[in-house]
Design an enzyme around this catalytic site. Structure first.
Site, short mmCIF file in Angstrom:
data_model
loop_
_atom_site.label_atom_id
_atom_site.label_comp_id
_atom_site.label_asym_id
_atom_site.label_seq_id
_atom_site.Cartn_x
_atom_site.Cartn_y
_atom_site.Cartn_z
N GLU A 25 0.85 -1.20 0.00
CA GLU A 25 0.00 0.00 0.00
C GLU A 25 0.88 1.24 0.00
O GLU A 25 2.03 1.21 0.46
CB GLU A 25 -0.89 -0.02 1.26
CG GLU A 25 -1.84 1.17 1.35
CD GLU A 25 -2.92 1.00 2.42
OE1 GLU A 25 -2.86 0.03 3.20
OE2 GLU A 25 -3.83 1.85 2.46
N ASN A 172 -12.40 -1.23 -1.06
CA ASN A 172 -11.70 -1.85 0.07
C ASN A 172 -12.37 -1.41 1.37
O ASN A 172 -12.65 -0.22 1.55
CB ASN A 172 -10.23 -1.40 0.09
CG ASN A 172 -9.54 -1.75 1.41
OD1 ASN A 172 -9.23 -2.92 1.67
ND2 ASN A 172 -9.33 -0.76 2.27
N GLU A 173 -12.58 -2.33 2.27
CA GLU A 173 -13.18 -2.02 3.58
C GLU A 173 -14.30 -0.98 3.41
O GLU A 173 -14.32 0.05 4.08
CB GLU A 173 -12.10 -1.57 4.57
CG GLU A 173 -11.10 -2.67 4.85
CD GLU A 173 -10.24 -2.50 6.10
OE1 GLU A 173 -10.25 -1.42 6.70
OE2 GLU A 173 -9.56 -3.48 6.47
N TYR A 248 -6.73 -9.05 11.41
CA TYR A 248 -5.37 -8.82 11.92
C TYR A 248 -5.22 -9.46 13.30
O TYR A 248 -6.18 -9.54 14.07
CB TYR A 248 -5.09 -7.32 12.02
CG TYR A 248 -4.81 -6.69 10.67
CD1 TYR A 248 -3.56 -6.79 10.07
CD2 TYR A 248 -5.81 -6.01 9.97
CE1 TYR A 248 -3.30 -6.23 8.84
CE2 TYR A 248 -5.55 -5.44 8.73
CZ TYR A 248 -4.29 -5.55 8.17
OH TYR A 248 -4.03 -5.00 6.93
N GLU A 304 -6.03 -9.21 3.60
CA GLU A 304 -5.23 -8.52 4.63
C GLU A 304 -5.22 -9.40 5.87
O GLU A 304 -6.27 -9.69 6.45
CB GLU A 304 -5.81 -7.14 4.96
CG GLU A 304 -5.59 -6.15 3.84
CD GLU A 304 -6.01 -4.72 4.20
OE1 GLU A 304 -5.90 -4.33 5.38
OE2 GLU A 304 -6.46 -4.01 3.28
N GLN A 353 2.13 -6.10 5.54
CA GLN A 353 2.34 -5.77 4.16
C GLN A 353 3.75 -6.16 3.76
O GLN A 353 4.58 -6.42 4.62
CB GLN A 353 2.10 -4.28 3.95
CG GLN A 353 0.67 -3.87 4.28
CD GLN A 353 0.33 -2.45 3.81
OE1 GLN A 353 1.11 -1.79 3.15
NE2 GLN A 353 -0.86 -1.99 4.17
O1 AHR Z 1 -2.99 -2.56 6.23
C1 AHR Z 1 -3.30 -1.37 6.86
C2 AHR Z 1 -4.78 -0.99 6.74
O2 AHR Z 1 -5.54 -1.92 7.44
C3 AHR Z 1 -5.36 -0.99 5.36
O3 AHR Z 1 -5.13 0.18 4.67
C4 AHR Z 1 -6.82 -1.16 5.63
O4 AHR Z 1 -7.48 -1.81 4.57
C5 AHR Z 1 -6.86 -1.94 6.93
O5 AHR Z 1 -7.71 -1.36 7.83
#
Ligand code: AHR
Length: 501
Positions: A25, A172-173, A248, A304, A353
């Site tokens: 990103e 995205n999101e 995450y 992600e 990432q």
């Molecule tokens: O990876 C960091 C961020 O996490 C991304 O930009 C977003 O899609 C997610 O919330």
């Protein structure tokens, strides 16, 4: 002695190479400095892209790369990033550190990066603040081979032939930074936007990815699939090829996530618990998908995932720069095992990432570069790419605190085109080494080879000692009648290659 049963003759699905995909990103030092330094940099580069980083990434055979975001994607206007660099628009990266984005890395540079890496391209479009026309023209610009306004513009900018875009994300999101939408609202928008993501090469269509849920938002999955599958003429499987999922591993709260390197045993297990939660998420979202797509044509795309800790002290909080230890390696190993085991539904996954941001495989500092423990796990696991998952079952015990217990070990097994069985295992325990007896239900093991990654729980690679954590050969096993036995050390990731006779 824990038993590991493997039946190489029962194949359970194909492991797409894309399960080992990556995400880059416009965030912090991922693109700029990490991947791209520009043609005039003293750091050795090819067309502006760092040679050392490309070389390290080619070693792990990166199958696919997602770009340009993330939250950045829904603020990105692709026309700002084409044409002569000196006239490209400068903008503020409002999401990530408020820094100036000079757009010197745009579509052409991304495609050049994919070319150098030899990987597929996953481009994420802007649904949050972009128009249908803008998205449609981007796809035309990248993929149309013929005479058209966008194809002509591409040629004028130096690339006459189209590129192939393998995957295209429609927002995205969208439930958060991508527009704060409700699921039905996004479903309706998705229907409209995706209509204009044209397939100019029907032989090799662009796979469309819809924005899926955050973590355990099962309602999002249900409602988006329901809205996108409401009957219209020529409906094709909810009008999508994939539905994304983001999860995450955060061992603390979002305000105080915990340090990447300085952590307790309790935080270790909380991290493993959060990572292991991926298994439940994949199962439950897949069950909803089964209802709308019983044939399993739509992939669950975990685009992600990874550890998200507090940023390293003294670094820009908006840059999400964190170190990487053996704990990250365990998270990577167990998560990739989960994806393998669910390969009939999970068709792609992208760790967040690639360089210098969150759970990176590479860190850079000026002209220096290092491979993180997570890089070493991708190195160990690359043998699973493009193989068939085979049936396996491992006896484990639950370990860790009562409210955050996890299986002591994980495993997955695959068989490649040459008939070699690849077994990867993780041991999450901080204090137990587990004797394991691996038994093959069919076939006989030839000469087994092994490779292991282990170290102190917070061992890491630094720019002063970049090779402190690395994998080594593992031969501490004994042949048995129908397999091998060995001891899997605490906090380790192991790979065994077993030619079948
Ligand atoms: O990876 C960091 C961020 O996490 C991304 O930009 C977003 O899609 C997610 O919330």
């Amino acid at each position: 002695m824990a038993k590991l049963y493997i039946n190489p003759s029962i194949r359970k699905g194909h492991i797409n190479p894309e399960l080992q995909g990556h995400f880059s990103e416009h965030l912090g030092r991922c693109i700029y400095e990490g991947l791209y330094v520009g043609e005039d940099s003293p750091i050795p580069n090819t067309n502006g892209i760092r040679n050392d980083v490309v070389e390290a990434l080619r070693e792990i055979h990166v199958p696919v790369l997602r770009w340009p975001g993330g939250c950045f994607a829904d603020e990105y206007h692709w026309k700002d990033g084409i044409g002569p660099k000196e006239s490209r628009k400068k903008m503020i990266n409002t999401h990530w550190g408020g820094v100036v984005e000079d757009n010197s890395f745009g579509t052409h540079e991304f495609m050049e990066l994919c070319r150098q890496l030899g990987c597929k391209a996953y481009v994420n479009g802007n649904l949050g603040s972009g128009t249908v026309q803008e998205m449609s023209e981007w796809v035309e610009y990248m993929t149309f081979d013929g005479v058209s306004p966008m194809a002509d513009l591409r040629a004028k900018n130096g690339h006459e032939k189209p590129w192939h875009v393998d995957y295209f994300g429609v927002g995205n999101e969208s439930w958060g930074c991508g527009g704060n939408m409700l699921p039905e609202q996004y479903g309706m928008e998705y229907r409209r936007y995706q209509t204009y993501v044209r397939n100019y090469d029907p032989e090799n269509p662009v796979k469309k990815i819809a924005c899926g849920p955050s973590v355990d938002d099962y309602e999002w999955t249900e409602k988006v699939l329901e809205t996108t599958s409401r009957k219209v003429p020529e409906r094709v499987h909810c009008l999508m090829d994939g539905l994304s999922l983001h999860h995450y591993t955060v061992p603390g709260t979002w305000e105080s996530k915990g340090s990447a390197c300085d952590f307790t045993g309790e935080q270790w297990y909380k991290t493993m618990y959060q990572a292991w939660y991926m298994d439940e998420l994949v199962r439950r979202h897949s069950a909803i998908m089964d209802k709308y797509d019983p044939e399993g044509k739509i992939g669950l795309i975990v685009d992600e995932w990874g550890c998200w800790f507090d940023v390293e002290e003294g670094t820009n909080p908006g840059f999400l720069y964190q170190q990487n230890t053996i704990r990250d390696a365990l998270v990577a190993g167990l998560t990739l095992n989960i994806f393998n085991k669910h390969c009939s539904r999970v068709k792609m996954a992208n760790i967040a990432q690639m360089v210098n941001v969150l759970q990176s495989v590479i860190l850079t500092e000026g002209e220096k570069m290092l491979k993180t423990p997570t890089w070493h796990v991708f190195d160990l696991y690359q043998v699973h790419q493009d193989t068939d998952l085979v049936e396996s079952f491992l006896e484990t015990e639950m370990i860790g605190p009562e409210d955050a217990s996890v299986p002591s070990m994980t495993e997955s097994a695959s068989i490649d085109a040459d008939g070699v069985l690849h077994v990867t295992m993780t041991n999450q325990s901080l204090d137990a080494d587990y004797p394991v007896e691996l038994s093959l239900a069919t076939g006989k093991a030839g000469t087994v080879k092994g490779c292991i990654l282990t170290g102190e729980m917070n061992a890491k690679n630094t720019f002063e000692d970049p090779n402190h954590v690395h994998s080594i050969a593992f031969d501490a096993f004994e042949a048995t009648d129908n397999g091998v036995s060995f001891t899997l050390p605490r906090h380790s990731v192991l790979r065994l290659d077993i030619p079948l006779e």
